[in-house]
Design an enzyme around this catalytic site. Structure first.
Site, PDB file in Angstrom:
ATOM      1  N   ASN A  18      57.999  31.543  46.579  1.00 32.33           N
ATOM      2  CA  ASN A  18      56.889  30.735  46.271  1.00 32.33           C
ATOM      3  C   ASN A  18      56.053  31.460  45.585  1.00 32.33           C
ATOM      4  O   ASN A  18      55.886  32.898  45.826  1.00 32.33           O
ATOM      5  CB  ASN A  18      56.198  30.461  47.554  1.00 32.33           C
ATOM      6  CG  ASN A  18      56.629  29.169  47.998  1.00 32.33           C
ATOM      7  OD1 ASN A  18      57.130  28.139  47.512  1.00 32.33           O
ATOM      8  ND2 ASN A  18      56.141  28.781  49.514  1.00 32.33           N
ATOM      9  N   CYS A  19      55.412  30.834  44.683  1.00 30.25           N
ATOM     10  CA  CYS A  19      54.216  31.606  43.748  1.00 30.25           C
ATOM     11  C   CYS A  19      52.980  31.491  44.791  1.00 30.25           C
ATOM     12  O   CYS A  19      52.623  30.394  45.244  1.00 30.25           O
ATOM     13  CB  CYS A  19      53.953  30.949  42.611  1.00 30.25           C
ATOM     14  SG  CYS A  19      51.951  31.480  41.905  1.00 30.25           S
TER      15      CYS A  19
END
Lengths: 98, 118, 130
Positions: free
Chosen positions: C79-80
């Site tokens: 995930n960013c």
């Protein structure tokens, strides 16, 4: 040689229009999800005509579109599977998702 | 190092995609990738001078455009067709950018290793 | 010859079908004998990683499908973190740091920076986003 990937309907989003503005003659376009609706619209078909056009077969079938609907398009459309999409991603130099 | 081209095609502030695209572009530049930015369609409006993003409830992510030089982002292309459509010229823009025909942008896309569209 | 792919997912878990397309694409890449170097979730794509998504039992459960892909084929799911925090998608560590009582991201999903996307693009043979 680029594989242009358009996922949204040309009636809602500028993705297909922008893609076509910058598409080179040797490039291909794969239409997925709502983008396949362009295949029913003569105005968009005229713009797609010069290019190698593919559409994901599942997205066409999911929307109840058949050979009969696409026959009116008067351009050659290759209906491809996800496996073929992957193969096409490798035969082209890169994939641009618009 | 890869040659990465980032294309912006959405209007400012109505969606967050451009802001997240700019974040990606700046980070890529700081990771020493070779960057080229292309603004087309409504996204050319990002480059107008005197914007006030806060009035639209947005963080001011457009001021950072003036710092592209600091990030060694030298290639900023503005789609000529799009500017003309909105009655704009390079003088209306807050940063120095290169006016680019569709042909020039098409060539950029061909030359890049990867192209990301926001 | 085996090729390395990096996949970027920008669409939400629910609200569009692009994330489902991304998953099917990953499955097809693996079926063809290639490798998914990582799946990077950016923009609304981070909502795919929320363990609190509760789709109806007869609907596609993307969260479960990503989990299966990661577990069966050792695919890293990244995930960013900044995109995630803005959308209420937090790991236990993020919850602790932001003084929140709850979190919704657990392994195999991990939080990472945008740098993970850049280095992934640098190392992969193909980058495809959805």
């Amino acid at each position: 040689m680029i594989l242009h990937h358009v996922q949204t309907s040309a009636l809602n989003d500028n993705a297909l229009a922008v893609c076509l503005r910058f598409c080179a003659p040797q490039d291909s376009i794969v239409l997925s999800s709502d983008a396949v609706i362009a295949l029913l619209d003569q105005q968009w078909l005229n713009k797609l005509k010069p290019f190698n056009i593919m559409a994901l077969a599942d997205d066409v079938a999911a929307r109840g579109l058949t050979e009969k609907h696409l026959a009116a398009s008067s351009i050659a459309i290759n209906l491809i599977s996800m496996n073929e999409f992957v193969a096409q991603s490798l035969t082209h130099q890169k994939v641009i998702t618009w | 190092m890869k040659h990465i081209c980032v294309v912006f095609r959405h209007a400012p502030f109505g969606a967050t995609s451009s802001r997240e695209g700019i974040d990606f572009a700046l980070l890529s530049a700081s990771f020493e990738q070779q960057l080229c930015l292309v603004f087309t369609d409504e996204a050319v409006l990002h480059l107008l001078a005197d914007q006030q993003p806060e009035l639209a409830g947005s963080k001011d992510y457009v001021s950072v455009f003036k710092a592209f030089d600091l990030y060694d982002i030298e290639h900023v292309l503005v789609c000529e067709t799009s500017l003309q459509r909105f009655g704009l010229t390079l003088e209306d823009l807050a940063i120095s950018a290169q006016l680019a025909s569709s042909t020039v942008i098409t060539e950029q896309l061909q030359q890049a290793d990867e192209v990301l569209v926001f | 010859m085996m090729k390395k792919f990096i996949i970027q997912v920008n669409g939400p878990a629910y609200g569009s079908t692009s994330s489902y397309k991304a998953l099917q694409y990953c499955q097809a890449v693996i079926a063809a004998g290639h490798q998914i170097e990582k799946v990077f979730f950016y923009q609304d794509g981070v909502t795919n990683s929320s363990s609190l998504n509760c789709p109806a039992s007869d609907e596609v459960n993307l969260y479960q499908l990503w989990l299966r892909l990661a577990n069966e084929h050792n695919v890293p799911l990244i995930n960013c973190v900044s995109a995630a925090l803005r959308r209420g998608v937090l790991s236990q560590q993020d919850a602790y740091e932001s003084n929140k009582a709850h979190w919704n991201v657990d392994a195999p999903f991990v939080m990472g920076g945008l740098g993970e996307l850049v280095t992934g693009i640098e190392q992969a043979d193909r980058f495809v986003s959805f």
